[in-house]
Design a protein around this motif. Structure first.
Motif, short mmCIF file in Angstrom:
data_model
loop_
_atom_site.label_atom_id
_atom_site.label_comp_id
_atom_site.label_asym_id
_atom_site.label_seq_id
_atom_site.Cartn_x
_atom_site.Cartn_y
_atom_site.Cartn_z
N CYS A 1 0.89 -1.23 0.11
CA CYS A 1 -0.19 0.00 0.00
C CYS A 1 0.81 1.17 0.01
CB CYS A 1 -0.95 -0.03 1.19
SG CYS A 1 -2.13 -1.45 1.42
N GLN A 2 0.16 2.32 -0.47
CA GLN A 2 0.96 3.57 -0.67
C GLN A 2 1.51 3.94 0.71
OE1 GLN A 2 2.18 4.69 -3.71
NE2 GLN A 2 3.12 6.26 -2.85
N GLY A 3 2.54 4.40 1.02
CA GLY A 3 2.97 5.01 2.24
C GLY A 3 4.05 4.02 3.13
N MET A 4 3.73 2.68 2.79
CA MET A 4 4.63 1.77 3.21
C MET A 4 6.31 1.77 3.21
SD MET A 4 2.91 -2.08 2.84
CE MET A 4 1.56 -2.42 3.56
N ASN A 5 6.32 2.65 1.70
CA ASN A 5 7.77 2.85 1.31
C ASN A 5 8.52 3.70 2.35
OD1 ASN A 5 5.87 4.75 0.49
ND2 ASN A 5 7.41 5.63 -0.94
N PHE A 6 7.77 4.51 3.04
CA PHE A 6 8.43 5.49 3.85
C PHE A 6 9.06 4.52 5.25
CE2 PHE A 6 5.87 8.67 1.84
CZ PHE A 6 6.71 9.79 1.82
N ILE A 7 8.07 3.75 5.68
CA ILE A 7 8.65 2.89 6.70
C ILE A 7 9.51 1.93 6.32
CG2 ILE A 7 7.77 1.23 8.37
CD1 ILE A 7 4.75 2.58 7.95
N ALA A 8 9.35 1.22 5.38
CA ALA A 8 10.36 0.26 4.90
C ALA A 8 11.87 0.89 4.62
CB ALA A 8 10.01 -0.46 3.37
N GLY A 9 11.68 2.31 3.66
CA GLY A 9 12.71 2.78 3.60
C GLY A 9 13.69 2.99 4.99
N CYS A 10 13.00 3.77 5.84
CA CYS A 10 13.63 4.15 7.27
C CYS A 10 14.43 2.89 7.85
CB CYS A 10 12.61 4.72 8.06
SG CYS A 10 13.20 5.23 9.56
N LEU A 11 13.55 1.77 7.85
CA LEU A 11 13.89 0.50 8.32
C LEU A 11 15.26 -0.11 7.59
CD1 LEU A 11 10.46 -1.29 8.96
CD2 LEU A 11 12.43 -0.19 10.77
N LEU A 12 15.07 -0.11 6.23
CA LEU A 12 16.47 -0.40 5.56
C LEU A 12 17.56 0.30 5.70
CD1 LEU A 12 14.44 -1.54 2.36
CD2 LEU A 12 15.88 -3.00 3.90
N GLU A 13 17.72 1.72 6.05
CA GLU A 13 18.62 2.46 6.43
C GLU A 13 19.35 2.03 7.75
OE1 GLU A 13 17.66 6.66 6.18
OE2 GLU A 13 17.16 6.51 4.40
N HIS A 14 18.70 1.33 8.58
CA HIS A 14 19.12 0.86 9.91
C HIS A 14 19.37 -0.44 10.23
CE1 HIS A 14 18.85 5.20 11.02
NE2 HIS A 14 17.62 5.12 10.46
N LEU A 15 18.64 -1.51 9.29
CA LEU A 15 18.71 -2.76 9.34
C LEU A 15 18.89 -3.68 8.27
CD1 LEU A 15 15.27 -2.94 11.34
CD2 LEU A 15 17.37 -3.09 12.69
N PRO A 16 19.57 -4.63 8.34
CA PRO A 16 19.66 -5.64 7.08
C PRO A 16 18.30 -5.88 6.59
CG PRO A 16 20.66 -6.69 8.89
CD PRO A 16 20.02 -5.49 9.56
N PRO A 17 18.26 -6.24 5.36
CA PRO A 17 16.58 -6.66 4.77
C PRO A 17 15.80 -7.48 5.71
CG PRO A 17 18.32 -6.41 3.19
CD PRO A 17 19.01 -6.24 4.50
N ASN A 18 16.45 -8.74 6.04
CA ASN A 18 15.72 -9.63 6.89
C ASN A 18 15.31 -9.10 8.17
OD1 ASN A 18 18.28 -9.87 7.91
ND2 ASN A 18 18.11 -11.83 8.56
N GLU A 19 15.90 -8.25 8.89
CA GLU A 19 15.34 -7.66 10.07
C GLU A 19 14.38 -6.62 9.77
OE1 GLU A 19 18.69 -6.55 12.80
OE2 GLU A 19 19.60 -8.28 12.22
N ALA A 20 14.65 -5.87 8.79
CA ALA A 20 13.62 -4.72 8.36
C ALA A 20 12.26 -5.37 8.08
CB ALA A 20 14.19 -4.04 7.18
N LEU A 21 12.43 -6.49 7.51
CA LEU A 21 11.08 -7.35 7.04
C LEU A 21 10.38 -7.67 8.46
CD1 LEU A 21 8.92 -8.59 5.06
CD2 LEU A 21 10.52 -10.50 4.85
N GLY A 22 11.10 -8.20 9.19
CA GLY A 22 10.74 -8.90 10.67
C GLY A 22 10.03 -7.64 11.40
N VAL A 23 10.76 -6.31 11.31
CA VAL A 23 10.19 -5.29 11.85
C VAL A 23 8.76 -4.72 11.38
CG1 VAL A 23 10.28 -2.77 12.70
CG2 VAL A 23 12.26 -4.51 12.94
N HIS B 1 5.93 11.51 6.22
CA HIS B 1 5.94 12.40 4.89
C HIS B 1 6.19 13.95 4.89
CE1 HIS B 1 3.39 14.65 2.13
NE2 HIS B 1 4.19 14.13 1.03
N SER B 2 5.87 14.45 6.03
CA SER B 2 5.90 15.99 6.22
C SER B 2 6.66 16.18 7.21
CB SER B 2 4.47 16.34 6.52
OG SER B 2 3.60 15.75 7.57
N GLY B 3 7.43 15.41 7.93
CA GLY B 3 8.53 15.70 9.06
C GLY B 3 9.95 15.31 8.89
N PRO B 4 10.79 15.68 9.49
CA PRO B 4 12.14 15.26 9.28
C PRO B 4 12.40 13.64 9.67
CG PRO B 4 11.77 16.23 11.62
CD PRO B 4 10.52 16.63 10.63
N LYS B 5 13.28 13.10 8.88
CA LYS B 5 13.32 11.71 9.06
C LYS B 5 13.72 11.26 10.52
CE LYS B 5 15.90 9.88 5.87
NZ LYS B 5 16.95 9.32 5.06
#
Length: 126
Positions: free
Chosen positions: A14-36, A104-108
């Protein structure tokens, strides 16, 4: 996002998930980001079950938007009155806030802190 959509076919992407996934991937490996992501959105017991944010017709999402309206009328009465006069309802902007965990509208840093707070305190923090 593809992995999550395969894992949770009933919600998918769904639209908007990319913000969450992108943030997680900046801080976690892909398998852990998926877990979160699963912990935040998943249908399984033990998740925070925030999937309602991505369903446009869910009661919970619009109840959350109404909370913003109510809080604004109490905490920011002048702004609330101005918004009423201009026929601007929080559903016009707040749905996007919720769907991106306010990224979307605030700082990272706001997005990172919001994800952390949801993981620590639960979905009511939103």
């Amino acid at each position: 996002l593809r992995a999550y959509a395969v894992y949770d076919e009933s919600l998918g992407y769904c639209q908007g998930m990319n913000f969450i996934a992108g943030c997680l991937l900046e801080h976690l490996p892909p398998n852990e980001a998926l877990g979160v992501m699963v912990t935040l959105l998943g249908p399984n017991p033990g998740s925070h079950r925030l999937r309602y944010i991505f369903h446009s017709s869910t009661y919970e999402l619009y109840a959350s938007v109404e909370k913003i309206n109510s809080l604004m009328s109490i905490k920011l009465p002048r702004l609330y009155q101005h918004m009423v006069q201009e026929n601007i309802h929080p559903s016009m902007y707040a749905v996007r806030w919720y769907r991106t965990f306010f990224g979307h509208s605030g700082p990272k840093s706001l997005l990172i802190n919001t994800i952390n707070l949801v993981l620590l305190k639960g979905s009511d923090i939103l």
